[in-house]
Design an enzyme around this catalytic site. Structure first.
Site, PDB file in Angstrom:
ATOM      1  N   GLY A 116      47.764  24.945  -6.778  1.00 59.31           N
ATOM      2  CA  GLY A 116      47.030  25.817  -7.703  1.00 59.31           C
ATOM      3  C   GLY A 116      46.652  27.133  -7.043  1.00 59.31           C
ATOM      4  N   GLY A 142      48.380  29.766  -7.263  1.00 59.47           N
ATOM      5  CA  GLY A 142      48.875  30.897  -8.056  1.00 59.47           C
ATOM      6  C   GLY A 142      50.289  31.306  -7.712  1.00 59.47           C
ATOM      7  N   SER A 143      51.153  30.316  -7.429  1.00 56.16           N
ATOM      8  CA  SER A 143      52.526  30.655  -7.033  1.00 56.16           C
ATOM      9  C   SER A 143      53.278  31.381  -8.148  1.00 56.16           C
ATOM     10  CB  SER A 143      53.289  29.403  -6.596  1.00 56.16           C
ATOM     11  OG  SER A 143      53.202  28.408  -7.593  1.00 56.16           O
ATOM     12  N   SER A 144      52.992  31.028  -9.414  1.00 60.97           N
ATOM     13  CA  SER A 144      53.722  31.674 -10.514  1.00 60.97           C
ATOM     14  C   SER A 144      53.365  33.157 -10.605  1.00 60.97           C
ATOM     15  CB  SER A 144      53.373  31.022 -11.850  1.00 60.97           C
ATOM     16  OG  SER A 144      53.604  29.649 -11.780  1.00 60.97           O
ATOM     17  N   ALA A 177      52.024  35.009  -8.227  1.00 57.02           N
ATOM     18  CA  ALA A 177      52.444  35.715  -7.012  1.00 57.02           C
ATOM     19  C   ALA A 177      53.943  36.011  -7.052  1.00 57.02           C
ATOM     20  CB  ALA A 177      52.083  34.896  -5.774  1.00 57.02           C
ATOM     21  N   ASP A 220      44.522  35.953 -11.261  1.00 51.36           N
ATOM     22  CA  ASP A 220      45.471  35.559 -10.210  1.00 51.36           C
ATOM     23  C   ASP A 220      46.463  36.675  -9.917  1.00 51.36           C
ATOM     24  OD1 ASP A 220      46.361  35.158 -12.802  1.00 51.36           O
ATOM     25  OD2 ASP A 220      47.116  33.134 -12.475  1.00 51.36           O
TER      26      ASP A 220
END
Ligand code: PMV
Length: 328
Positions: free
Chosen positions: A113, A115-117, A119, A160
């Site tokens: 969680g 925030g890979s999406s 980023a 994010d």
């Protein structure tokens, strides 16, 4: 003009104000030094090609004219829609014979969680902006990346995306109405992963249901969370960790009232507090993902041991990390 470029952006941890920030309230978020990377190359076929092995996407390709159409694997959605959105704003890019090959890699698990999406969305747009000399400002980058997130998730505040772009520790209001960096060196934060992957949209919808049933009560909670964020901001800047910890505990109480805490998260949080942490709370949408706790150096070992015994995996992070940057 460079033919290939690598860009990186940090992950994030929500410190205060999750959920309320979806409804026009402020939050405070810090960027963490685990980074997402995207390498973007110009290729001679008018195609979008993606390698994102961390999220099980390999050998994925599509004509530029087909972007956003048909079935898109989950792991490809954010990068594909990011490219589509930037091509829509700059149609000249898609009109020639060139295409893009994008490779993403992550230093952190997409399960945390962090925030890979968002980023990877930010990395993709920044890399294309640099490669094609579009000179997008940070705010333009934010607007395209936030649109991308909303196109896919339908909901979200954009906190994010802001953390990935600006880095540091930020006071943020819904949709980027305010993005204010807080001048602090670092935060004595300890992070424990619950082992459970949470789905942000499911939790936002769950809170919405409660809010529809008890509108005045939930609105009151959002307003109290806003007050708490306003109180936490100067306390963080002054590094008054005892106050910050107490405010974390209050924020956790409100998140519990919103129905997004779980038994596992609560056990981890109580273990951290019993072991002497100033405060602890879930971070992000809830339902799983990570808890954060604030502890002095002297308390740190005891708190780590307690959280581990409660079934968490300690995730070592440095807060206040640099925002999106060009790597080469
Ligand atoms: O689940 P995360 O870590 O992406 O955090 C979600 C935080 C929310 O306030 C619930 C949603 C948002 O976009 O602000």
């Amino acid at each position: 003009m460079n033919k290939t470029i690598t860009v990186s952006a940090p992950g994030k941890l929500m410190l205060f104000g999750e959920h309320a920030v979806v409804y026009n309230r402020p939050c405070i978020v810090t960027a963490v030094d685990q980074r997402m990377r995207a390498t973007v190359e110009l290729v001679e076929t008018p195609e979008f090609q993606l390698e994102a092995a961390d999220v099980k996407v390999t050998g994925y390709k599509k004509a530029l004219s087909e972007l956003g159409k048909g079935d898109i694997p989950k792991g490809a959605q954010f990068v594909e829609i990011a490219v589509k959105n930037i091509l829509q704003r700059h149609p000249e890019l898609g009109s020639g014979s060139a295409g893009l090959r994008i490779t993403t890699t992550s230093e952190f698990s997409s399960q945390f969680g962090f925030g890979s999406s968002s980023a990877s969305t930010v990395c993709t747009i920044k890399a294309i902006s640099e490669l094609l000399a579009l000179n997008l400002s940070q705010k333009e980058l934010f607007d395209i990346a936030f649109k991308t997130v909303l196109d896919i998730q339908g909901k979200g505040s954009g906190f994010d995306v802001a953390a990935a772009i600006y880095g540091g520790t930020i006071y943020f209001v819904t949709g980027g109405k305010v993005i204010e960096p807080l001048q602090i060196p670092t935060l004595p934060l300890l992070v424990g992963y619950s082992g459970v992957k949470a789905d942000t949209v499911t939790l936002i919808n769950k809170v919405k249901e409660t809010s529809d049933a008890y509108p005045e009560i939930i609105d009151g909670i959002y307003t109290n969370i806003e007050k708490l964020v306003e109180r936490a901001k100067p306390a963080i800047i002054a590094q008054e960790w005892k106050t910050v910890g107490e405010l974390m505990n209050i924020n956790q109480g409100y998140l519990d009232a919103l129905g997004v805490s779980t038994k596992k998260l609560a056990t981890m949080i109580y273990s951290a507090k019993d072991a002497g942490a100033y405060g602890a709370k879930l971070s992000g949408a809830g339902g799983g993902d990570c808890i954060i706790s604030l502890a002095t150096d002297a308390q740190r070992n005891a708190v780590e041991t307690a959280i581990t015994q409660a079934g968490a995996e300690i995730v070592s992070v440095t807060t206040n990390a640099e925002g999106v940057r060009i790597e080469k």
